[in-house]
Scaffold this motif. Structure first.
Motif, short mmCIF file in Angstrom:
data_model
loop_
_atom_site.label_atom_id
_atom_site.label_comp_id
_atom_site.label_asym_id
_atom_site.label_seq_id
_atom_site.Cartn_x
_atom_site.Cartn_y
_atom_site.Cartn_z
N LEU A 1 -32.02 30.97 -9.83
CA LEU A 1 -31.60 29.58 -9.92
C LEU A 1 -32.82 28.68 -9.83
O LEU A 1 -33.90 29.11 -9.44
CB LEU A 1 -30.60 29.25 -8.82
N GLY A 2 -32.65 27.43 -10.17
CA GLY A 2 -33.74 26.48 -10.03
C GLY A 2 -34.26 26.01 -11.37
O GLY A 2 -33.93 26.53 -12.44
N SER A 3 -35.12 25.00 -11.31
CA SER A 3 -35.65 24.35 -12.50
C SER A 3 -36.86 25.10 -13.04
O SER A 3 -37.65 25.68 -12.29
CB SER A 3 -36.04 22.90 -12.16
N ARG A 4 -37.04 25.06 -14.35
CA ARG A 4 -38.23 25.63 -14.98
C ARG A 4 -39.43 24.70 -14.82
O ARG A 4 -40.58 25.16 -14.83
CB ARG A 4 -37.98 25.90 -16.45
N THR A 5 -39.18 23.39 -14.73
CA THR A 5 -40.28 22.43 -14.63
C THR A 5 -40.73 22.20 -13.20
O THR A 5 -41.83 21.71 -12.98
CB THR A 5 -39.87 21.09 -15.25
N ALA A 6 -39.90 22.53 -12.23
CA ALA A 6 -40.26 22.36 -10.83
C ALA A 6 -39.76 23.55 -10.01
O ALA A 6 -38.93 23.40 -9.12
CB ALA A 6 -39.69 21.05 -10.29
N PRO A 7 -40.26 24.76 -10.32
CA PRO A 7 -39.81 25.94 -9.55
C PRO A 7 -40.25 25.85 -8.10
O PRO A 7 -41.32 25.31 -7.78
CB PRO A 7 -40.51 27.11 -10.28
N ARG A 8 -39.43 26.39 -7.23
CA ARG A 8 -39.69 26.35 -5.79
C ARG A 8 -40.01 27.74 -5.28
O ARG A 8 -39.27 28.69 -5.55
CB ARG A 8 -38.48 25.77 -5.05
N LEU A 9 -41.10 27.83 -4.55
CA LEU A 9 -41.43 29.07 -3.86
C LEU A 9 -40.91 28.97 -2.43
O LEU A 9 -41.34 28.11 -1.66
CB LEU A 9 -42.95 29.30 -3.85
N VAL A 10 -39.95 29.82 -2.08
CA VAL A 10 -39.38 29.82 -0.74
C VAL A 10 -40.37 30.51 0.19
O VAL A 10 -40.70 31.69 0.01
CB VAL A 10 -38.02 30.51 -0.72
N LEU A 11 -40.85 29.79 1.19
CA LEU A 11 -41.89 30.30 2.09
C LEU A 11 -41.35 30.83 3.41
O LEU A 11 -42.11 31.38 4.19
CB LEU A 11 -42.92 29.19 2.37
N ALA A 12 -40.05 30.65 3.64
CA ALA A 12 -39.49 31.02 4.94
C ALA A 12 -39.71 32.50 5.25
O ALA A 12 -39.95 32.88 6.39
CB ALA A 12 -38.01 30.68 5.00
N TRP A 13 -39.63 33.36 4.20
CA TRP A 13 -39.74 34.80 4.42
C TRP A 13 -41.16 35.32 4.20
O TRP A 13 -41.39 36.52 4.35
CB TRP A 13 -38.79 35.56 3.50
N LEU A 14 -42.11 34.47 3.81
CA LEU A 14 -43.45 34.93 3.45
C LEU A 14 -44.41 34.80 4.63
O LEU A 14 -44.32 33.85 5.42
CB LEU A 14 -43.98 34.15 2.25
N ARG A 15 -45.36 35.71 4.70
CA ARG A 15 -46.34 35.72 5.79
C ARG A 15 -47.63 35.04 5.32
O ARG A 15 -48.62 35.69 4.99
CB ARG A 15 -46.62 37.15 6.25
N VAL A 16 -47.59 33.71 5.27
CA VAL A 16 -48.76 32.94 4.84
C VAL A 16 -48.61 31.51 5.34
O VAL A 16 -47.50 30.99 5.46
CB VAL A 16 -48.90 32.97 3.30
N HIS A 17 -49.75 30.89 5.63
CA HIS A 17 -49.73 29.49 5.99
C HIS A 17 -49.38 28.66 4.76
O HIS A 17 -49.97 28.84 3.69
CB HIS A 17 -51.11 29.08 6.53
N PRO A 18 -48.42 27.74 4.84
CA PRO A 18 -47.97 27.01 3.64
C PRO A 18 -49.09 26.27 2.94
O PRO A 18 -49.15 26.29 1.70
CB PRO A 18 -46.91 26.04 4.21
N TRP A 19 -49.98 25.61 3.67
CA TRP A 19 -51.04 24.84 3.03
C TRP A 19 -52.10 25.75 2.42
O TRP A 19 -52.70 25.40 1.41
CB TRP A 19 -51.66 23.88 4.04
N PHE A 20 -52.34 26.90 3.02
CA PHE A 20 -53.33 27.81 2.46
C PHE A 20 -52.88 28.31 1.09
O PHE A 20 -53.67 28.41 0.15
CB PHE A 20 -53.57 28.99 3.40
N LEU A 21 -51.59 28.65 0.97
CA LEU A 21 -51.08 29.10 -0.32
C LEU A 21 -51.17 27.99 -1.35
O LEU A 21 -51.56 28.23 -2.50
CB LEU A 21 -49.64 29.58 -0.17
N ALA A 22 -50.82 26.76 -0.98
CA ALA A 22 -50.92 25.64 -1.91
C ALA A 22 -52.36 25.43 -2.36
O ALA A 22 -52.62 25.22 -3.56
CB ALA A 22 -50.38 24.37 -1.25
#
Length: 272
Positions: A221-242
């Motif tokens: 689900l979700g938009s092709r122009t604004a896809p969302r990466l769900v970070l709740a389950w990922l082991r990474v700092h949100p700003w570092f990934l960005a």
């Protein structure tokens, strides 16, 4: 696989070894309970409504504990490691944390609880009961719902054992592997200078200027122009990934070095 943490003394090395982590062990334990529980119920005495309700409460209570652990694991996202993982191939990986394994274990335990009967179905064979079509119509919908739930939970279990959800940075783009599908976003499809650091650590919204280049497989689900990466389950700092994604969006000359220790060292120095 060994993560390389950013810092001047971190050695740049890669390993192909993998290990069974806590999420996998939790799901295995939950599966054992789900398989063994109906056999225990059918041989346990005394039987009846209250006995079945008591037996059902045990896996359900364990499921609540697993869900609680999943919720707790999604907290503290700003204290997660600012690192990516060298896989030994041409990719940098954001692996899943333990939260998704806890969540799936809870789902399996809920399914195990639902298999415990709390009612006596001998009335189906009672000649004085309603007509047979009506009698079995009362039983068929719950059975179908249980079968569908078992199928969906089986997909989630398979996702845990395949290391999903995760995000891979490759020389060609971003590969997002979710429990029910996969999407590939080429670097050239992303808007330069994005994504920016976002105030929420729950998700990372990408800006796609060429959505026709985005590939999607599975139930997504979700938009092709604004896809969302769900970070709740990922082991990474949100700003570092960005910051890492934005670095490769803006530095096309560095993309071929993704997955190489030297290229990762340059990324670390740039983000430092």
């Amino acid at each position: 696989m060994h993560p390389i943490a950013p810092g001047p003394t971190a050695p740049a090395r890669a390993s192909r070894t993998t290990a069974i982590g806590l999420p996998q062990l939790l799901v295995v334990a939950a599966l054992v309970i789900a398989v063994a529980w109906p056999a225990v119920v059918t041989t346990w005495e005394p039987r009846g409504f209250w006995a079945g309700l008591l037996l059902r409460s045990v896996p359900f209570g364990l499921a609540l504990l697993a869900f609680g652990a999943a919720v707790l694991s999604t907290r503290g996202r700003w204290r997660r490691p600012a690192e990516l993982t060298l896989t030994g191939g041409a990719r940098l990986r954001v692996p899943p944390g333990p939260g998704f394994g806890w969540f799936v274990a809870g789902q399996v335990l809920v399914l195990a609880s639902a298999t415990v009967p709390v009612a006596d179905f001998d009335w189906l064979d009672d000649p004085d009961a309603p007509p047979a079509p009506l009698r079995y119509a009362l039983v068929l919908p719950p059975a179908v719902m249980l079968a569908v739930a078992a199928l969906l939970i089986g997909v989630l279990v398979a996702a845990v054992f395949s290391g999903r959800p995760r995000v891979d940075l490759t020389p060609s783009g971003i590969e997002v592997r979710e429990p029910f599908g996969r999407r590939t976003i080429p670097w050239v499809a992303l808007c330069p200078g994005t994504p920016a650091r976002q105030s929420t650590g729950d998700q990372l919204v990408l800006t796609v200027t060429r959505p026709e280049l985005v590939e999607r497989r599975g139930l997504l689900l979700g938009s092709r122009t604004a896809p969302r990466l769900v970070l709740a389950w990922l082991r990474v700092h949100p700003w570092f990934l960005a910051d890492a994604i934005r670095y490769y969006v803006d530095h096309s000359d560095e993309r071929d070095a993704i997955g190489e220790p030297e290229g990762y060292e340059r990324l670390r120095r740039a983000l430092a």
